[in-house]
Design an enzyme around this catalytic site. Structure first.
Site, PDB file in Angstrom:
ATOM      1  N   TYR A   1       9.885  -5.390  49.211  1.00 44.35           N
ATOM      2  CA  TYR A   1      10.561  -6.578  48.682  1.00 44.35           C
ATOM      3  C   TYR A   1      10.373  -7.766  49.631  1.00 44.35           C
ATOM      4  O   TYR A   1      10.417  -7.615  50.853  1.00 44.35           O
ATOM      5  CB  TYR A   1      12.041  -6.324  48.469  1.00 44.35           C
ATOM      6  CG  TYR A   1      12.369  -5.389  47.331  1.00 44.35           C
ATOM      7  CD1 TYR A   1      11.377  -4.922  46.462  1.00 44.35           C
ATOM      8  CD2 TYR A   1      13.675  -4.953  47.116  1.00 44.35           C
ATOM      9  CE1 TYR A   1      11.696  -4.062  45.421  1.00 44.35           C
ATOM     10  CE2 TYR A   1      13.993  -4.097  46.076  1.00 44.35           C
ATOM     11  CZ  TYR A   1      12.998  -3.648  45.238  1.00 44.35           C
ATOM     12  OH  TYR A   1      13.316  -2.791  44.207  1.00 44.35           O
TER      13      TYR A   1
ATOM     14  N   LEU B   1      16.129 -10.047  28.794  1.00 45.13           N
ATOM     15  CA  LEU B   1      16.095  -9.978  27.333  1.00 45.13           C
ATOM     16  C   LEU B   1      17.477  -9.709  26.742  1.00 45.13           C
ATOM     17  O   LEU B   1      17.800 -10.198  25.649  1.00 45.13           O
ATOM     18  CB  LEU B   1      15.121  -8.885  26.893  1.00 45.13           C
ATOM     19  CG  LEU B   1      14.775  -8.804  25.413  1.00 45.13           C
ATOM     20  CD1 LEU B   1      13.968 -10.017  24.990  1.00 45.13           C
ATOM     21  CD2 LEU B   1      14.005  -7.519  25.116  1.00 45.13           C
TER      22      LEU B   1
ATOM     23  N   LEU C   1      19.062  -5.398  32.199  1.00 48.58           N
ATOM     24  CA  LEU C   1      19.000  -6.436  31.165  1.00 48.58           C
ATOM     25  C   LEU C   1      17.582  -6.606  30.620  1.00 48.58           C
ATOM     26  O   LEU C   1      17.296  -7.588  29.932  1.00 48.58           O
ATOM     27  CB  LEU C   1      19.519  -7.773  31.706  1.00 48.58           C
ATOM     28  CG  LEU C   1      20.932  -7.786  32.291  1.00 48.58           C
ATOM     29  CD1 LEU C   1      21.360  -9.214  32.611  1.00 48.58           C
ATOM     30  CD2 LEU C   1      21.931  -7.124  31.351  1.00 48.58           C
TER      31      LEU C   1
END
Length: 331
Positions: A53, A223, A219
């Site tokens: 990350y 969307l 989610l």
């Protein structure tokens, strides 16, 4: 905040998991620290990250941001169940991985955990996770490396991410035969109302072997967060996977039906999507990746949201799951 056991372990974790993937690329360090402060104050004790990350030339940056937050107060580390992941190439972007600088060889596991500990400014990682399957490395080698890390006190538990059901079973059976390590205790998988394939084999395998299920992308890339309503009101437009889905008329009608249902009941779509996951068998808690404090507040409301049987039935009608295997594809 509500808490539960992580799979078959004695470890108590919050029913929401703070995902940190946006820390660095989307959210600067001061704002990231503010979000972690707010999450801890709200009772979220389970923080998830990964060594890659930060992405691109900034791989590792997210772990550094978390490490700097830990350095601010011993209380931060003491109250946090810390999970990170390894598998990907940590070398320069666009340059092929140098041999043994990625995947799950014993050599790379040793190298990756030491690098993460340094960035995170901690002596140990609570849950060390394999970010992907490695088809070339036998689990006997992987578990030998993990046993050593546990004996050294560098990690406490081990989890998987993006594993198919048969790999969860294989890893668990080999760990049981070897003895020593407890084996896998969690599986992070793509799972949400719009993407329910994990119900076929991944989640049943996790339940059979006592793994907690940690859904990522709850989610579905935005969307399920009221994307059409935001688009109509002039707010943030859908992008990436969500935009591609809405370009299909049938899929758009499905999302519109979802938003209309929740609007009828006065419920925010994103909160309903998280609350639905919290009703699913085997789910420990979804990963929420807030870019702002406001998004964190919305996620927290989902923990207290009770969805009626009427709403749950309607959601199943809009987003029918595949059903368990083998019935999903056989008589």
């Amino acid at each position: 905040m509500k808490y539960t056991q992580l799979g078959r372990t004695g470890l108590k974790v919050s029913r929401l998991v703070l995902g940190t993937m946006n820390f660095g690329p989307q959210t600067n360090e001061p704002d990231s620290h503010a979000i972690m402060d707010a999450a801890l104050d709200a009772g979220i004790n389970y923080f998830d990250t990964a060594n890659v990350y930060g992405w691109g030339e900034n791989k590792g940056r997210t772990e550094e941001i978390i490490g700097n937050w830990f350095a601010k107060s011993p209380d931060h580390r003491d109250k946090t169940v810390l999970a990170t992941k390894m598998y990907g190439n940590m070398g320069p972007e666009g340059v092929p991985a140098w041999p043994n600088h990625d995947k799950l060889s014993a050599l790379n596991i040793r190298r990756a955990v030491d690098s993460s500990l340094k960035r995170l400014q901690t002596d140990y990682i609570d849950i060390y996770q394999f970010h992907h399957v490695d088809r070339a490395t036998p689990f006997e080698e992987i578990w030998q490396a993990i046993d050593t890390l546990i004996q050294q006190g560098k990690i406490l538990y081990v989890g998987s991410s993006n594993f198919p059901g048969y790999k969860i079973a294989q890893a668990s059976e080999i760990a049981a035969r070897r003895g020593g390590t407890i084996g896998l205790v969690s599986e992070q998988c793509l799972y949400n109302l719009a993407e329910r394939r994990a119900e076929m084999e991944v989640i049943p395998a996790a339940q059979e072997y006592g793994l907690g299920v940690i859904p990522w992308s709850p989610l579905q890339g935005g969307l399920l967060g009221g994307v059409i309503k935001k688009e109509v009101s002039g707010g943030r437009r859908a992008s990436g996977r969500a935009a591609d889905t809405l370009a299909n008329p049938t899929s758009r009608a499905q999302i519109q039906a979802y938003e209309d249902l929740l609007d009828k009941h006065g419920i925010e779509p994103g909160e309903a999507a998280l609350a639905w996951l919290l009703t699913r068998p085997g789910v420990t808690g979804p990963i929420v990746g807030p870019r702002t404090a406001e998004q964190l507040e919305s996620a927290l409301r989902a923990v207290e949201l009770e969805l009626s049987e009427e709403i749950l039935t309607s959601l199943d009608e809009i987003f029918p799951g595949p059903g368990p295997s083998p019935e999903a594809f056989a008589w």
